[in-house]
Design an enzyme around this catalytic site. Sequence first.
Site, PDB file in Angstrom:
ATOM      1  N   GLN A 130      -3.727 -18.567  -4.035  1.00 54.65           N
ATOM      2  CA  GLN A 130      -4.249 -17.821  -2.889  1.00 54.65           C
ATOM      3  C   GLN A 130      -5.723 -17.446  -3.045  1.00 54.65           C
ATOM      4  O   GLN A 130      -6.278 -16.752  -2.210  1.00 54.65           O
ATOM      5  CB  GLN A 130      -3.396 -16.593  -2.598  1.00 54.65           C
ATOM      6  CG  GLN A 130      -3.488 -15.451  -3.596  1.00 54.65           C
ATOM      7  CD  GLN A 130      -2.460 -14.370  -3.314  1.00 54.65           C
ATOM      8  OE1 GLN A 130      -1.279 -14.516  -3.613  1.00 54.65           O
ATOM      9  NE2 GLN A 130      -2.899 -13.266  -2.736  1.00 54.65           N
ATOM     10  N   GLU A 159       1.081  -2.172   4.947  1.00 58.72           N
ATOM     11  CA  GLU A 159       0.467  -2.514   6.238  1.00 58.72           C
ATOM     12  C   GLU A 159      -1.051  -2.637   6.135  1.00 58.72           C
ATOM     13  O   GLU A 159      -1.696  -3.029   7.091  1.00 58.72           O
ATOM     14  CB  GLU A 159       0.833  -1.449   7.278  1.00 58.72           C
ATOM     15  CG  GLU A 159       2.272  -1.579   7.733  1.00 58.72           C
ATOM     16  CD  GLU A 159       2.647  -0.574   8.807  1.00 58.72           C
ATOM     17  OE1 GLU A 159       1.916   0.420   8.993  1.00 58.72           O
ATOM     18  OE2 GLU A 159       3.692  -0.783   9.451  1.00 58.72           O
ATOM     19  N   LYS A 160      -1.622  -2.303   4.978  1.00 62.13           N
ATOM     20  CA  LYS A 160      -3.073  -2.503   4.837  1.00 62.13           C
ATOM     21  C   LYS A 160      -3.381  -3.994   5.006  1.00 62.13           C
ATOM     22  O   LYS A 160      -4.356  -4.368   5.641  1.00 62.13           O
ATOM     23  CB  LYS A 160      -3.552  -2.007   3.485  1.00 62.13           C
ATOM     24  CG  LYS A 160      -4.994  -2.310   3.255  1.00 62.13           C
ATOM     25  CD  LYS A 160      -5.565  -1.523   2.112  1.00 62.13           C
ATOM     26  CE  LYS A 160      -6.886  -2.097   1.722  1.00 62.13           C
ATOM     27  NZ  LYS A 160      -6.704  -3.387   1.018  1.00 62.13           N
ATOM     28  N   HIS A 181       0.438   0.782  -4.279  1.00 65.56           N
ATOM     29  CA  HIS A 181       1.594   0.009  -4.768  1.00 65.56           C
ATOM     30  C   HIS A 181       2.763   0.942  -5.064  1.00 65.56           C
ATOM     31  O   HIS A 181       3.917   0.625  -4.762  1.00 65.56           O
ATOM     32  CB  HIS A 181       1.257  -0.734  -6.065  1.00 65.56           C
ATOM     33  CG  HIS A 181       0.158  -1.750  -5.929  1.00 65.56           C
ATOM     34  ND1 HIS A 181      -1.091  -1.558  -6.446  1.00 65.56           N
ATOM     35  CD2 HIS A 181       0.148  -2.982  -5.357  1.00 65.56           C
ATOM     36  CE1 HIS A 181      -1.842  -2.613  -6.205  1.00 65.56           C
ATOM     37  NE2 HIS A 181      -1.116  -3.500  -5.538  1.00 65.56           N
TER      38      HIS A 181
HETATM   39  O1  PAF Z   1      -0.684  -8.519  -1.551  1.00 60.35           O
HETATM   40  C1  PAF Z   1      -0.694  -9.048  -2.689  1.00 60.35           C
HETATM   41  O2  PAF Z   1      -0.930  -8.387  -3.711  1.00 60.35           O
HETATM   42  C2  PAF Z   1      -0.426 -10.536  -2.830  1.00 60.35           C
HETATM   43  O3  PAF Z   1      -0.952 -11.238  -1.759  1.00 60.35           O
HETATM   44  C3  PAF Z   1       1.068 -10.870  -3.008  1.00 60.35           C
HETATM   45  C4  PAF Z   1       1.880 -10.491  -1.792  1.00 60.35           C
HETATM   46  C5  PAF Z   1       1.600 -10.138  -4.238  1.00 60.35           C
HETATM   47  C6  PAF Z   1       1.244 -12.373  -3.241  1.00 60.35           C
HETATM   48  O4  PAF Z   1       0.571 -12.798  -4.379  1.00 60.35           O
END
Ligand code: PAF
Length: 283
Positions: A61, A151-152, A37
Site C-alpha cells: 500500500q 472513520e479518520k 488505535h
Molecule cells: O489503516 C491502516 O493502518 C492500514 O491501512 C491497514 C488497514 C492496517 C491495512 O494495512
Amino acid sequence: MQLFKSKTGLIAHVNKQKQADFSVGFVPTMGALHEGHLSLVKAALATNNCVVVSIFVNPTQFNNPDDLNKYPRTLDKDIQLLETLSKQSIVVYAPEIKDVYGPKIASDCFDFEGLELEMEGRSRPGHFDGVGTIVKRLFEIVNPDNAYFGEKDFQQLQIIKKMVAITKLPVNIIGCPIEREPNGLAMSSRNTRLTPLEQHESALIYKTLKLVNQKFKKESVQAIYRWVDTQFSANPLFELEYFQISEIETLTTIEQNNSNKTYRAFIAVFVRDVRLIDNIDLN
Ligand code: PAF
C-alpha cells in the site's frame, strides 16, 4: 499477552475461541499505536470475547519505498500499550512479510467502482488495491466476526466495505469515530512529526470542518469551497491539497446539496512535509 509471528499459531488459537462459541473481534493496524488505535481495540473488547490486533507494515500500500522504510516499527511499545487494556483477551499477530504474502509480494486488482480514484487515490495510485489485498488476506487468516476501522480514514472504510461485499467474506465491518487531541486535531502517528507550534496551529483543520458543518445548512457548496480556500491560503503554515464535500456512498465531489443524501466533508493539508487528513459528517 500472546504474540503470534506466524499464522499457523494464530489460526489454531482463533479456532479454539470459535469452538467455545466466542466472538472474535479484529483490529488491523500498521503499529506505532496511539489513542486512536486503542479506541478501536476498546470498541472490539466491548463486544467480543477475543480481540486480535495485527501489527504489519504492508508493503503493497506504499507508493514510495522511502515511506515504507521510514515507517515507525515499535512492536515492544505497541504490546505494552495493548497490555494496558487487557492481557487475557487481546492477542497480537505480527507476521513477517512472507507469512502473509508468500514468495510474491503483489496486490490483487479490485473493482471498487471508482471509490479508489477519489481523494487519497488521486495522489496514491494503487494504494487502495494494496489496502484491499492485505485486509482480505488478514480476514482470511484471522476469520473474525467483527472488524474495526477508524472513520479518520473514511475512504478506506468505504473501500473495505466494498471489498467485503465483492468477496462475500463473512465479516461485519464497524466504523468507529475519530479520536481527537484536546485542540481537535485528529489523532495520527504523523502528529508526532509536528513541532508544538504546528500542533497548536493545526487546530485550524477541525475548526474549519466544524464551521463547514454549520455553513452547509445555509450556504451554497461553491461558497463553502471558496471560504475553505481562503482559510488556508491566509496562513503560510498550511498548504491545502484538497477539500471536498462528497456523498458518502460514491465519494464523488458534489456541486450542490440534495437533502435526501448523506454527506461528509474531507480535507488533506500539508504542514511542511507532514500530510494531515480529516473529515466530518454533515448530516
Ligand atoms: O489503516 C491502516 O493502518 C492500514 O491501512 C491497514 C488497514 C492496517 C491495512 O494495512
